[in-house]
Enzyme design. Sequence first.
Site, PDB file in Angstrom:
ATOM      1  N   ASP A   8      29.553  10.654  10.885  1.00  0.00           N
ATOM      2  CA  ASP A   8      28.609  11.248  12.269  1.00  0.00           C
ATOM      3  C   ASP A   8      27.757  10.136  13.335  1.00  0.00           C
ATOM      4  OD1 ASP A   8      29.275  13.518  13.991  1.00  0.00           O
ATOM      5  OD2 ASP A   8      27.274  13.868  13.944  1.00  0.00           O
ATOM      6  N   ASP A  10      26.618  11.466  16.954  1.00  0.00           N
ATOM      7  CA  ASP A  10      26.248  12.239  17.242  1.00  0.00           C
ATOM      8  C   ASP A  10      25.230  12.729  17.022  1.00  0.00           C
ATOM      9  OD1 ASP A  10      27.151  11.601  19.996  1.00  0.00           O
ATOM     10  OD2 ASP A  10      28.567  13.392  19.902  1.00  0.00           O
TER      11      ASP A  10
HETATM   12  C1  BG6 Z   1      30.445  15.807  18.152  1.00  0.00           C
HETATM   13  C2  BG6 Z   1      29.195  16.583  19.370  1.00  0.00           C
HETATM   14  O1  BG6 Z   1      30.245  14.625  18.268  1.00  0.00           O
HETATM   15  O2  BG6 Z   1      31.428  15.173  19.911  1.00  0.00           O
HETATM   16  C3  BG6 Z   1      29.252  18.541  19.890  1.00  0.00           C
HETATM   17  O3  BG6 Z   1      28.151  17.015  17.878  1.00  0.00           O
HETATM   18  C4  BG6 Z   1      30.627  17.509  21.355  1.00  0.00           C
HETATM   19  O4  BG6 Z   1      28.280  18.701  20.370  1.00  0.00           O
HETATM   20  C5  BG6 Z   1      31.888  16.961  20.192  1.00  0.00           C
HETATM   21  O5  BG6 Z   1      30.484  18.497  22.251  1.00  0.00           O
HETATM   22  C6  BG6 Z   1      32.762  16.471  21.436  1.00  0.00           C
HETATM   23  O6  BG6 Z   1      32.324  15.158  22.271  1.00  0.00           O
HETATM   24  P1  BG6 Z   1      32.870  14.902  23.707  1.00  0.00           P
HETATM   25  O7  BG6 Z   1      32.269  13.737  24.165  1.00  0.00           O
HETATM   26  O8  BG6 Z   1      34.629  14.460  23.061  1.00  0.00           O
HETATM   27  O9  BG6 Z   1      32.995  15.918  25.280  1.00  0.00           O
HETATM   28 MG    MG Z   2      25.987  15.062  15.233  1.00  0.00          MG
END
Ligand code: BG6
Ligand code: MG
Length: 211
Positions: A8, A10
């Site tokens: 993962d 984030d």
């Molecule tokens: C995930 C995060 O990696 O990505 C979530 O943990 C987030 O919190 C999701 O909502 C979508 O991200 P993005 O950048 O497409 O808005």
């Molecule tokens: Mg994460």
Amino acid sequence: MIKAVLFDLDGVIVSTDRCHYRAWKRMADEEGIFFDEKINDRLRGVSRMASLEIVLERASRTYTDAEKAALAERKNDYYKDLIRELTPADILPGAMENLTELRENGILVAVGSSSKNTPLILRQIGLDGFFDAVSDGNNISHSKPDPEVFIKAAQMLGADPAECLVVEDADAGIEAGRRGGMQTLSVKGAKGADHFAPDLSEYSILRQIIR
Ligand code: BG6
Ligand code: MG
């Protein structure tokens, strides 16, 4: 035997989870919607639109689909302003060491992230082109806890799910890995995994697990 590790992004490789929090908080405050860290925890691993639905649970009025799209875009604009400040120094402790060690030992490494901003983030932290495969919010139709993002990463690598270890900081991500038939490592307290570590800063933690 583990042939590939699916990370993962984030909260595992980089602390963008703080940026997500600040961007949602700013949007929610502007709309007069209560939002706190506890609600933010429920957004980990969840797609942008599904996250918005969770944020709107506390709204005092309903929003049309067009308004929802505008809110999500506004949040994403705030978020992008924050992640444009990221540099390689924001890679979380131990992540680079573990990635390099896996590579040196012939283990494939991939990103499995729900985020559509994955390409931008990887560029900002200098890891564009580093991974053997990148599966992200741009190539899936179901976000975690659906296993799609990890199944696609495994397919890109030519690995069987049983040969993959998923590293996650979100309950939804651990569930996705398990539903995909993969082994799972939880960091930062994500629930339900096969293995647990506080983070990736322990030397050789991934090599120890897959040995
Ligand atoms: C995930 C995060 O990696 O990505 C979530 O943990 C987030 O919190 C999701 O909502 C979508 O991200 P993005 O950048 O497409 O808005
Ligand atoms: Mg994460």
